[in-house]
Design an enzyme around this catalytic site. Structure first.
Site, PDB file in Angstrom:
ATOM      1  N   GLY A  84       0.830  -1.203   0.000  1.00  0.00           N
ATOM      2  CA  GLY A  84       0.000   0.000   0.000  1.00  0.00           C
ATOM      3  C   GLY A  84       0.861   1.247   0.000  1.00  0.00           C
ATOM      4  O   GLY A  84       2.048   1.199   0.346  1.00  0.00           O
ATOM      5  N   THR A  86       0.612   5.893   0.398  1.00  0.00           N
ATOM      6  CA  THR A  86      -0.169   7.097   0.683  1.00  0.00           C
ATOM      7  C   THR A  86       0.258   8.190  -0.293  1.00  0.00           C
ATOM      8  O   THR A  86       1.418   8.226  -0.733  1.00  0.00           O
ATOM      9  CB  THR A  86       0.089   7.609   2.121  1.00  0.00           C
ATOM     10  OG1 THR A  86       1.503   7.721   2.321  1.00  0.00           O
ATOM     11  CG2 THR A  86      -0.484   6.668   3.169  1.00  0.00           C
ATOM     12  N   GLY A 143      -7.056  14.772   5.101  1.00  0.00           N
ATOM     13  CA  GLY A 143      -5.816  14.713   4.322  1.00  0.00           C
ATOM     14  C   GLY A 143      -5.627  13.371   3.625  1.00  0.00           C
ATOM     15  O   GLY A 143      -4.652  13.173   2.908  1.00  0.00           O
ATOM     16  N   GLN A 144      -6.577  12.449   3.887  1.00  0.00           N
ATOM     17  CA  GLN A 144      -6.447  11.103   3.307  1.00  0.00           C
ATOM     18  C   GLN A 144      -7.790  10.605   2.744  1.00  0.00           C
ATOM     19  O   GLN A 144      -8.192   9.479   3.015  1.00  0.00           O
ATOM     20  CB  GLN A 144      -5.954  10.104   4.356  1.00  0.00           C
ATOM     21  CG  GLN A 144      -4.498  10.300   4.775  1.00  0.00           C
ATOM     22  CD  GLN A 144      -3.942   9.096   5.520  1.00  0.00           C
ATOM     23  OE1 GLN A 144      -4.643   8.437   6.279  1.00  0.00           O
ATOM     24  NE2 GLN A 144      -2.663   8.790   5.298  1.00  0.00           N
ATOM     25  N   TYR A 147      -6.940   7.620   0.513  1.00  0.00           N
ATOM     26  CA  TYR A 147      -6.503   6.452   1.307  1.00  0.00           C
ATOM     27  C   TYR A 147      -7.667   5.877   2.125  1.00  0.00           C
ATOM     28  O   TYR A 147      -7.878   4.662   2.164  1.00  0.00           O
ATOM     29  CB  TYR A 147      -5.357   6.897   2.210  1.00  0.00           C
ATOM     30  CG  TYR A 147      -4.672   5.818   3.013  1.00  0.00           C
ATOM     31  CD1 TYR A 147      -3.688   5.012   2.440  1.00  0.00           C
ATOM     32  CD2 TYR A 147      -4.982   5.625   4.357  1.00  0.00           C
ATOM     33  CE1 TYR A 147      -3.035   4.051   3.195  1.00  0.00           C
ATOM     34  CE2 TYR A 147      -4.331   4.664   5.117  1.00  0.00           C
ATOM     35  CZ  TYR A 147      -3.357   3.878   4.533  1.00  0.00           C
ATOM     36  OH  TYR A 147      -2.703   2.923   5.288  1.00  0.00           O
ATOM     37  N   GLY A 178      -3.521   0.417  13.477  1.00  0.00           N
ATOM     38  CA  GLY A 178      -3.389   1.835  13.793  1.00  0.00           C
ATOM     39  C   GLY A 178      -2.037   2.298  13.292  1.00  0.00           C
ATOM     40  O   GLY A 178      -1.518   1.780  12.300  1.00  0.00           O
TER      41      GLY A 178
HETATM   42  N1  LIG Z   1       2.466   1.966   8.839  1.00  0.00           N
HETATM   43  C1  LIG Z   1       1.266   2.187   9.329  1.00  0.00           C
HETATM   44  O1  LIG Z   1       1.098   2.882  10.348  1.00  0.00           O
HETATM   45  C2  LIG Z   1       0.046   1.586   8.695  1.00  0.00           C
HETATM   46  C3  LIG Z   1      -1.181   1.759   9.336  1.00  0.00           C
HETATM   47  C4  LIG Z   1      -2.312   1.200   8.785  1.00  0.00           C
HETATM   48  C5  LIG Z   1      -2.230   0.493   7.615  1.00  0.00           C
HETATM   49  N2  LIG Z   1      -1.022   0.340   6.996  1.00  0.00           N
HETATM   50  C6  LIG Z   1      -0.993  -0.429   5.766  1.00  0.00           C
HETATM   51  O2  LIG Z   1      -0.095  -1.494   5.917  1.00  0.00           O
HETATM   52  C7  LIG Z   1       0.490  -1.797   4.645  1.00  0.00           C
HETATM   53  C8  LIG Z   1       2.016  -1.774   4.780  1.00  0.00           C
HETATM   54  O3  LIG Z   1       2.405  -0.483   5.214  1.00  0.00           O
HETATM   55  P1  LIG Z   1       3.921  -0.149   5.637  1.00  0.00           P
HETATM   56  O4  LIG Z   1       3.835   0.971   6.587  1.00  0.00           O
HETATM   57  O5  LIG Z   1       4.629  -1.400   6.003  1.00  0.00           O
HETATM   58  O6  LIG Z   1       4.455   0.414   4.243  1.00  0.00           O
HETATM   59  P2  LIG Z   1       5.973   0.602   3.731  1.00  0.00           P
HETATM   60  O7  LIG Z   1       6.931   0.485   4.859  1.00  0.00           O
HETATM   61  O8  LIG Z   1       5.935   1.862   2.924  1.00  0.00           O
HETATM   62  O9  LIG Z   1       6.181  -0.673   2.751  1.00  0.00           O
HETATM   63  C9  LIG Z   1       5.326  -0.805   1.645  1.00  0.00           C
HETATM   64  C10 LIG Z   1       5.627  -2.085   0.917  1.00  0.00           C
HETATM   65  O10 LIG Z   1       4.659  -2.191  -0.159  1.00  0.00           O
HETATM   66  C11 LIG Z   1       5.355  -2.283  -1.401  1.00  0.00           C
HETATM   67  N3  LIG Z   1       4.591  -1.637  -2.460  1.00  0.00           N
HETATM   68  C12 LIG Z   1       4.183  -0.327  -2.516  1.00  0.00           C
HETATM   69  N4  LIG Z   1       3.547  -0.097  -3.685  1.00  0.00           N
HETATM   70  C13 LIG Z   1       3.548  -1.261  -4.383  1.00  0.00           C
HETATM   71  C14 LIG Z   1       3.099  -1.653  -5.669  1.00  0.00           C
HETATM   72  N5  LIG Z   1       2.450  -0.802  -6.492  1.00  0.00           N
HETATM   73  N6  LIG Z   1       3.319  -2.932  -6.059  1.00  0.00           N
HETATM   74  C15 LIG Z   1       3.938  -3.816  -5.256  1.00  0.00           C
HETATM   75  N7  LIG Z   1       4.400  -3.508  -4.024  1.00  0.00           N
HETATM   76  C16 LIG Z   1       4.220  -2.241  -3.596  1.00  0.00           C
HETATM   77  C17 LIG Z   1       6.697  -1.624  -1.164  1.00  0.00           C
HETATM   78  O11 LIG Z   1       7.658  -2.075  -2.121  1.00  0.00           O
HETATM   79  P3  LIG Z   1       9.060  -1.273  -2.313  1.00  0.00           P
HETATM   80  O12 LIG Z   1       9.893  -1.649  -1.117  1.00  0.00           O
HETATM   81  O13 LIG Z   1       9.595  -1.808  -3.584  1.00  0.00           O
HETATM   82  O14 LIG Z   1       8.721   0.175  -2.335  1.00  0.00           O
HETATM   83  C18 LIG Z   1       7.000  -2.103   0.262  1.00  0.00           C
HETATM   84  O15 LIG Z   1       7.484  -3.434   0.246  1.00  0.00           O
HETATM   85  C19 LIG Z   1      -0.065  -0.782   3.667  1.00  0.00           C
HETATM   86  O16 LIG Z   1      -1.165  -1.309   2.972  1.00  0.00           O
HETATM   87  C20 LIG Z   1      -0.503   0.354   4.558  1.00  0.00           C
HETATM   88  O17 LIG Z   1      -1.507   1.126   3.972  1.00  0.00           O
HETATM   89  C21 LIG Z   1       0.115   0.883   7.496  1.00  0.00           C
END
Ligand SMILES: NC(=O)c1ccc[n+]([C@@H]2O[C@H](COP(=O)([O-])OP(=O)(O)OC[C@H]3O[C@@H](n4cnc5c(N)ncnc54)[C@H](OP(=O)(O)O)[C@@H]3O)[C@@H](O)[C@H]2O)c1
Length: 240
Positions: A84, A86, A143-144, A147, A178
């Site tokens: 995912g 943002t 802001g989202q 998303y 969260g």
């Molecule tokens: N962090 C939070 O607080 C939080 C909260 C709620 C929900 N989430 C959700 O949890 C999930 C993971 O978040 P995260 O914080 O771990 O994100 P992150 O650290 O930014 O890592 C994102 C991962 O997704 C991959 N990715 C992004 N766009 C892609 C695409 N088009 N095709 C294939 N792979 C793609 C990235 O690959 P690359 O390494 O190649 O860029 C990376 O491996 C997301 O869906 C996010 O919305 C996160």
């Protein structure tokens, strides 16, 4: 029982923790990513988990990627739709590109990744589909708009697909994290992040491992009776 698990965005952040935890639980794990080759190579060297690069927003790339994964590892039994992005900004200033990139990566990806594996799961009478949605899909977040809309869409997807496949041994669930300490959250302005943490009753950001263990449970045989559900893991920030 040990299964083949595919984790999208499984090389960094929450996805990397999920990949590691599923491997520790005994599954054969593969991780996909979008373009950060350096992070993927480091993850592969540390974990021994194979990595595959394709864009989850591109249906043909997903179909080809999954075909390669299955040819090399066997049929996918556990699919974790985690990838995912943002592209934040107030809606009255949001560009069509900001909107489309987020809907494509966070919502279209569910069709693109799940459609190629669902028929096989139905034929084998087993499947686990887990979607990483977000607290902001439940409560909305200024802001989202893009998303929040995509992440709320994830939850509707899960509820409908769960009903269609419950009699085929397939469970479909969402987890709504969260704020978790990953690169995505590190990209937030410091003051905004401080305000967020002040609003979390547990008093801290979550850890990727705290999401990963929920995935391990849902993927396991013990998770067989949980389907169509949304599991909040948010430190008490929002109680839906
Ligand atoms: N962090 C939070 O607080 C939080 C909260 C709620 C929900 N989430 C959700 O949890 C999930 C993971 O978040 P995260 O914080 O771990 O994100 P992150 O650290 O930014 O890592 C994102 C991962 O997704 C991959 N990715 C992004 N766009 C892609 C695409 N088009 N095709 C294939 N792979 C793609 C990235 O690959 P690359 O390494 O190649 O860029 C990376 O491996 C997301 O869906 C996010 O919305 C996160």
């Amino acid at each position: 029982m040990a299964k083949v698990a595919l984790v999208t965005g499984g090389t960094r952040g929450i996805g990397a923790a999920i990949s590691r935890a599923l491997k520790e639980a005994g599954h054969t794990v593969v991780a996909s990513y979008a373009g950060n080759d350096e992070a993927a190579a480091k993850f592969k060297a540390e974990t021994g988990i194979p990595v595959y690069k394709w864009d989850v927003g591109d249906y043909d790339a997903c179909a080809a990627g999954i075909a390669a994964v299955e040819a090399e590892n066997g049929p996918v039994d556990i699919l974790v739709n985690n990838a995912g992005i943002t592209k934040d900004g107030f809606f009255h200033k949001m560009s069509k590109d900001q909107w489309s990139a987020v809907i494509r990566t966070n919502l279209d990806s569910l069709f693109n990744m799940t459609r190629p594996v669902i028929e096989g799961m139905r034929a084998r009478n087993f499947g686990r589909i887990i979607v990483i949605s977000s607290i902001n899909g439940q409560k909305g977040q200024m802001g989202q708009v893009n998303y929040s809309a995509a992440k709320a869409g994830d939850i509707g997807f899960v509820k409908a697909l769960a009903q269609e496949n419950a009699n085929k041994g397939i469970t479909v669930n969402a987890i709504t994290p969260g704020y978790i300490g990953t690169d995505m959250v590190a990209a937030m302005p410091e003051e905004a992040l401080k305000r967020v943490v002040a609003g979390i009753p547990v008093g801290r950001l979550g850890k990727p491992e705290e999401i990963a263990q929920m995935v391990v449970f849902l993927a396991s045989d013990h998770g067989a009776f949980a389907t169509g559900a949304t599991f909040a893991v948010n430190g008490g920030q929002y109680m839906a």
